[in-house]
Structure formats: C-alpha cells, structure tokens
Design an enzyme around this catalytic site. Structure first.
Site, PDB file in Angstrom:
ATOM      1  N   ARG A  85      88.184  25.252-109.505  1.00 34.43           N
ATOM      2  CA  ARG A  85      88.047  24.326-108.388  1.00 34.43           C
ATOM      3  C   ARG A  85      88.827  23.029-108.591  1.00 34.43           C
ATOM      4  O   ARG A  85      89.417  22.503-107.650  1.00 34.43           O
ATOM      5  CB  ARG A  85      86.558  24.005-108.167  1.00 34.43           C
ATOM      6  CG  ARG A  85      85.793  25.197-107.643  1.00 34.43           C
ATOM      7  CD  ARG A  85      84.306  24.925-107.557  1.00 34.43           C
ATOM      8  NE  ARG A  85      83.640  26.043-106.898  1.00 34.43           N
ATOM      9  CZ  ARG A  85      82.323  26.105-106.701  1.00 34.43           C
ATOM     10  NH1 ARG A  85      81.549  25.129-107.143  1.00 34.43           N
ATOM     11  NH2 ARG A  85      81.786  27.138-106.090  1.00 34.43           N
ATOM     12  N   GLY A 136      60.875  18.649-107.924  1.00 34.83           N
ATOM     13  CA  GLY A 136      61.958  19.412-107.315  1.00 34.83           C
ATOM     14  C   GLY A 136      61.601  20.886-107.259  1.00 34.83           C
ATOM     15  O   GLY A 136      61.075  21.443-108.227  1.00 34.83           O
ATOM     16  N   GLU A 185      70.821  21.325-112.048  1.00 31.82           N
ATOM     17  CA  GLU A 185      71.895  20.346-111.871  1.00 31.82           C
ATOM     18  C   GLU A 185      71.493  18.949-112.331  1.00 31.82           C
ATOM     19  O   GLU A 185      72.340  18.100-112.557  1.00 31.82           O
ATOM     20  CB  GLU A 185      72.329  20.303-110.395  1.00 31.82           C
ATOM     21  CG  GLU A 185      73.613  19.532-110.167  1.00 31.82           C
ATOM     22  CD  GLU A 185      74.045  19.487-108.706  1.00 31.82           C
ATOM     23  OE1 GLU A 185      75.035  18.783-108.404  1.00 31.82           O
ATOM     24  OE2 GLU A 185      73.408  20.145-107.863  1.00 31.82           O
ATOM     25  N   SER A 230      82.416  28.625 -98.414  1.00 28.80           N
ATOM     26  CA  SER A 230      82.235  29.229 -99.728  1.00 28.80           C
ATOM     27  C   SER A 230      83.546  29.518-100.442  1.00 28.80           C
ATOM     28  O   SER A 230      84.531  29.957 -99.839  1.00 28.80           O
ATOM     29  CB  SER A 230      81.462  30.542 -99.586  1.00 28.80           C
ATOM     30  OG  SER A 230      81.492  31.265-100.793  1.00 28.80           O
ATOM     31  N   GLY A 288      63.894  23.397-105.899  1.00 33.89           N
ATOM     32  CA  GLY A 288      65.034  24.267-105.661  1.00 33.89           C
ATOM     33  C   GLY A 288      64.971  25.445-106.608  1.00 33.89           C
ATOM     34  O   GLY A 288      63.908  25.793-107.127  1.00 33.89           O
ATOM     35  N   LEU A 289      66.108  26.059-106.870  1.00 34.46           N
ATOM     36  CA  LEU A 289      66.086  27.249-107.724  1.00 34.46           C
ATOM     37  C   LEU A 289      65.605  26.935-109.128  1.00 34.46           C
ATOM     38  O   LEU A 289      64.863  27.716-109.724  1.00 34.46           O
ATOM     39  CB  LEU A 289      67.471  27.892-107.762  1.00 34.46           C
ATOM     40  CG  LEU A 289      67.878  28.617-106.489  1.00 34.46           C
ATOM     41  CD1 LEU A 289      69.259  29.243-106.650  1.00 34.46           C
ATOM     42  CD2 LEU A 289      66.868  29.699-106.116  1.00 34.46           C
ATOM     43  N   ALA A 290      66.010  25.795-109.690  1.00 35.91           N
ATOM     44  CA  ALA A 290      65.564  25.442-111.037  1.00 35.91           C
ATOM     45  C   ALA A 290      64.080  25.097-111.039  1.00 35.91           C
ATOM     46  O   ALA A 290      63.287  25.682-111.784  1.00 35.91           O
ATOM     47  CB  ALA A 290      66.387  24.280-111.582  1.00 35.91           C
TER      48      ALA A 290
END
Length: 669
Positions: A338, A41, A456, A285, A43-45
């Site tokens: 949320r 992966g 995540e 957003s 992504g950001l991580a």
C-alpha cells in the site's frame, strides 16, 4: 511503572509461542469465576476477546460507544483476512506469511510477535467457519482465496466485499451467547473516559453513559483496550466519524507508553475527496487491485482534457496509457504494498498526470476492462460458447466480476454516479490504518500492569506498513488466540483478591478529573465549533505530516498544532449540557485528545530521520523516489513516555533484533 521489557520468550522462533503457552501460569475454572475483566471496544479484537474470556469463565464487562457491538468499525473492512493455509498450493506457509509481513512493514516490527500472528492465522479461519462466516467458495465448495498487495501468493479469505461485516457477525454471535448466559455485561452507548490505577495496577475505568450523561465507575482485575486506531487525527480518513484515539490516549496519559505514532498507513484505493465540506472518505477494497489495472494518461494534454471533462478515459488508446505500477514494479505490478502504490499515485498526480475532476485534480484510474474481457472469455469457454461476440464476452465477464466485487461496484456507483463496469474507477490515496499504538510486550500487556491493548490499538505486528487483509487477522488473533492465554499469567495472582471496590481515593480522583474536564468544555462558551478545530488540525496533518514529510514541515506542524490546541481551549463552543445526550461534547473530548496526539505524531516523525513504510521523509529517498531506511540508527521501536505535555514526552527505544530474517532494501521490481 514497568520497565520497557518485551518479554520475548527464549528459544527458536518457531517454538517460542508453544513453549510460552506451556510454561505460563493458568487460572483454574473455579477461580476464573472470581475474576472480572473490562474490555473497551467491541470490534473484532474486543468482541473476540470478550467472547473468549467469558467462554473461559471470566466475568467480562464490555464497553462500546455504539448502540450495539455490531456497529463497531470492523464492520467496514471489505477485502479479506489473511491466513497461511496454502489451499491454492502456490507455495504459501507460516514462514512465508511471517516473512511477507515483516518485509511489508519495512523491517520495523517485532519478529516474535509477527511469527506468532502467522502461526495462529490458520486457526482463525477454522474458528470463523465454525461460527458460520460465509467465506467465498470455489466451484467445488472449497474455501476460495485471492491475493493482496505485497505478496505473490493467494492467502486472503473473503466474503465478497463484506468480509469485516461477516466476521463481526460471527464474533457478535459468540458474544451474544455469553451475554445471554450473564457472563458478559454489555454496556452499549458508554464511552471510556479514564483508567483507574490502584497500587500500580489497572483496576477499573471511568465511563460516561452517552445517553444520560452520567459518569460511572467500573472496577475489574484487568482492563483490555481494544478501541482501534487514530486515523481520524487527520479529520478526513476512511474511518467512521466516531472512530477516535481517546481510550488509547487516556491510558498513555496514565503511564502506558505510546509506540511509533508516526507510522500511519495511506491506502491507495479510496474514492477521491470531492470538496471541503466532506466529513469522511470512502475506501474501495484493495482486493480490486487483483483484477483492476491502475493507470494515468501518458500525455499531459490527455490528463488535462480528462480533468476538464472533455475526454473520456475509454477514448484514450491503449498505447497512450501509462500503467505505471506495472512499468515500475514488473514482479508485483498492481499488487505492490500500500505505501508503494500510494506514493506512486501521488508522484504521477504531482507531475501533472492526475485525472480527478474534483477540486484537487488528484486521482488515477482503476480499470476493470481487461479483467472483464479475460473472465468473459474463460466463461465462454466453460459454457462451450465458441466464437462468442464481443458483447457476449463483456456480459459474461461483467457477471463474473459482479460475483467477486458486486457490492463494491454498487457502492462506488452510488457515491460517484459512474458505472465502473463501463468506465474506470477514479481512486486516490487516503489515511486508513495506524500501525502505531499503545506499546505492549509479548503478552500484549502495556507498561501499566494489568492494562492490555489488542488489535489496532496496539503497535506490535505491522511495523511501518500493514499488508492488506492483515488487520482482521491481527484483531482476531489477539482476541481469540493470544490474549486469552497470556492474561491468565497475570490474573493468577488475583484469585484471592476479591472484588475491586470503587469507593476508593483512586476512583474519586479519576472521576473528579473526568467531570472537571467535561465541565471546562461545557462552560467554555467560545465562538468556534469543535469541527472548526478538527478540520484545521486535519489540514496541518495531511499537508505536513501526511504522505510525504520533511524536517521544515514537521517543525511547522508541531508549532501550528500547539497553537490550534491553545486556541481550542479558549475558543471552542460546546452547546447543550453534560447530563444529556450531547454529541458535540463527545466530539470535543475526542478532538482534545487528537490535538495532543497530533503533536506527538509529528515529533515522532521528526525524530525518525529515515524513510520506511508509511513514514516517508523527503530527505531520505532514492533518485527513483523509493524509501531509504537507516538500519544502523533506526532499527528500533520509539516508545513515548508521557510527561505532562506532548513536547515533554520522553522517547524510550526497544531495539528490534532480526535473527531469522536478513535486513535488506525492500524491492518489488
């Protein structure tokens, strides 16, 4: 297999991370060159971890199924990233961010991990600014902030509505530097198929080249899973269609515990579903809730007229509007967390006040008229325009809103055909983020030695509900500032191990299992498409394991998912062959995993007899529809051990001990 030991350091909460870093083992620079790390992966991580580990000197092999790390789904994040900088001087602090995160997660997250997240958050902003991330700035050139749901301070840094994209480009630039130096071997268009365990340790992976279909072996001294969440188990979600749970699920089937699968976030501000043929949902957003006011008509006849297209929202008088979040939660108003905002929208729509003109009628208004007027008057004063006309005020206000949210408004208009400057947006909750994931200890290692999970893909920081703008914070915290420290403590034992060979029985067995699974799907020759089964699974999940759950529905869901899974293996049809680019085969492999995960998801929800955060059991609520937790019996992490079938999984418990925060009922009133 490792026992369930969270390895939380001793000592005061504020000192745990510093003391831990001071005492864990290190690998010297010369020895780092002898060690390989696989990161699944980008992504950001995964991207930040790959770049940082390579910068430290490790040899990194990075894998993504996209054609470039720049296409990772982190790019879709819009509103911002949290950090306890207190630039606004409004009372923010590391402790405040820690407290808000634990409270927002409804007291179902691990104290030590959350405090560390808040502690390193300030470093993330400095790191990203140094990389050239164009965060929004105020008139004087200082970094600007806005507020997000569940907090009463402004701690969210942002780049218009493109924050994820800009952060990912900064991360990718750091990766590119290491790719150019040869420290990162980049495997684009490769998908993780299985984890290889040698002598009880994660020592490599089986991957499939998505272009040629070739099944490959890759070895390393440690494997890092950074593959995101599993929201697409619902079929319709805000995730990209390619986002999937396969990497996390495969390591679970190899022995990694899977924690809190039922903790899934429903995001309150999504563009409503418009039909059965839709393949994904679009997120608007949460930053829009800063200035947008959420409402429905007070009169059912007005709501019915709006749904029928006979009444425009702009023609509904102010006194005939129900700003229900402001009414129910005066302290936080439109900025409640949320889960609270989502359930409130569902309640209003279920009661007959929905304004959607889609097939379901489910939608509420998100209105910027008040913000446009407020900003317009401020700007008129700044420019010295006295006695400005209504049209001038509106024009100036729209210009200010455009600077803050312009690309979001443009996206909404392109999708719906409505101009949100002129008429309120229509929004409705949708599946967004998953707080559950692979169980990890304080070092981010799973129950498989040498296998780590970050971002995540793990469960550790958000409890039962994630605060807005905290996903990007956790991904970059794990990748830049946590894993690079903690992984060295494990790899210190491997400085004399040498390269891990791939011509071993363990790799043979794993590769054969992957090929057998692929061949079973290719040779099945059933009568139904992969999407047929995925959509059926999604409807069961949304209707019975979605925003509201109950015992009967969950038991029915478990049986229905089991039946769908049995039919899938008998009736699925995967055209094409295994030795070519075959996207239907890719989907089939992922949906097969979703069909197992979905059942465990429902089992976890059934076992948790309480309501907390995004997990709302209808049997456990107040008269006003608020969640009722059971702290005496359920203050724990449910970590599931794989035993062959989802129905046979065994739940282990990690008790959650709160020494620095008092457990109490969440209130945003």
């Amino acid at each position: 297999m490792s026992v369930l030991d969270s390895r939380i350091p001793e000592g005061p909460l504020a000192d745990k991370w510093t003391n831990h870093k001071n005492n864990i083992r290190l690998v010297n620079p010369a020895n780092k060159r002898l060690i390989d790390v696989i990161v699944v992966g980008t992504g950001l991580a995964g991207g930040s971890a790959s770049a940082t580990l390579a910068e430290l000197g490790y040899n990194v092999k990075a894998f993504c199924y996209q054609d470039s790390p720049r296409r990772a789904h982190s790019i879709a994040a819009q509103g911002g990233i949290n950090a306890a900088k207190n630039y606004q001087g409004d009372g923010d602090s590391v402790y405040r961010l820690f407290y808000d995160t634990v409270k927002g997660g409804d007291y179902r997250s691990r104290e030590a991990n959350v405090y560390r997240l808040a502690e390193v958050s300030t470093n993330i902003i400095d790191q990203c600014v140094a990389q050239g991330v164009p965060f929004a700035r105020d008139y004087g050139g200082l970094l600007d902030n806005r507020s997000f749901g569940g907090v009463q301070v402004s701690r969210t840094f942002y780049a218009k509505g493109q924050t994820g994209q800009q952060l990912l480009l900064g991360c990718y630039s750091a990766m590119s530097r290491q790719i150019g130096k040869g420290k990162i071997q980049m495997y684009n268009r490769h998908e993780f198929m299985d984890l290889v365990i040698v002598d009880g340790k994660a020592r490599g992976i089986i991957a499939r080249n998505l272009v040629t279909g070739e099944v490959e072996r890759h070895s390393a001294h440690a494997v890092v899973i950074a593959s995101g969440g599993y929201g697409n188990v619902f079929f319709l979600s805000t995730n990209a269609m390619g986002s999937n749970a396969s990497a996390a699920w495969k390591v679970h089937k190899r022995g990694a515990f899977f924690a809190n699968p039922c903790f899934t976030q429903i995001h309150p501000t999504c563009i409503p579903q418009h039909g059965d043929q839709q393949s994904k949902l679009t997120l608007m957003s949460e930053s829009l809730r800063n200035d947008g006011r959420i409402w429905v008509p007070k009169k059912k006849e007005d709501a019915e007229a709006v749904r029928a297209g006979k009444l425009k929202p702009t023609n509904i008088k102010e006194e005939d509007r129900d700003y229900y979040l402001e009414r129910r939660y005066p302290s936080f108003g439109n900025l409640v967390p949320r889960d609270v905002a989502s359930r409130a929208a569902k309640e209003r729509c279920d009661a007959g006040y929905g304004v959607g003109t889609n097939e379901t009628g489910e939608a509420v208004f998100l209105d910027f008229a008040s913000a446009i007027e407020r900003y317009g008057r401020e700007e008129a004063n700044v420019r010295g325009i006295h006695n400005a006309s209504d049209s001038e005020i509106k024009k100036l206000g729209e210009e200010t809103v455009e600077k803050k949210y312009g690309n979001l408004f443009q996206m909404y208009e392109l999708i719906t055909g409505d101009n949100p400057y002129k008429t309120p947006m229509k929004i409705y909750p949708a599946v967004h983020y998953t707080m559950g994931g692979v169980w990890v200890d304080y070092n981010l290692m799973t129950t498989i030695p040498g296998c780590y999970a970050i971002g995540e893909a793990n469960f550790s920081d958000h409890g039962a509900n994630r605060l807005g703008a905290s996903a990007l914070m956790q991904g970059l915290a794990d990748g830049y500032f946590v894993l690079p420290y903690t992984i060295g403590d494990y790899l210190a034992d491997d400085i004399r191990t040498g390269a891990i060979p791939t011509d071993t029985p363990e790799f043979d067995e794993a590769e054969k299992a992957v090929k057998d699974r692929i061949n079973t799907l290719i040779n099945n020759k059933g009568s139904k498409s992969v999407d047929h089964f995925h959509k059926r699974l999604g409807k069961v999940m949304w209707n019975k394991v979605g925003m509201a759950r109950n015992e009967q529905g969950l038991k029915e869901a478990i049986e229905e998912i089991r039946q769908i899974r049995e039919e899938f293996w008998k009736e699925v049809n995967v055209p094409g062959s295994a030795d070519e680019l075959n996207q239907e085969l890719e989907k089939a492999l992922r949906v097969a995993d979703f069909l197992e995960l979905g059942e465990l998801f429902a089992r976890d929800a059934l076992e948790r007899n309480e309501s907390c955060g995004g997990h709302f059991r209808e049997e456990y609520q107040t008269e006003e529809g608020e969640a009722v937790r059971d702290d005496e019996n359920y203050t724990f992490v449910s970590a599931w051990e794989y035993k062959g079938e989802p129905s046979e999984a065994v739940m282990r418990r990690e008790a959650l001990n709160y020494e620095n925060i008092e457990l109490k009922t969440r209130s945003y009133k």
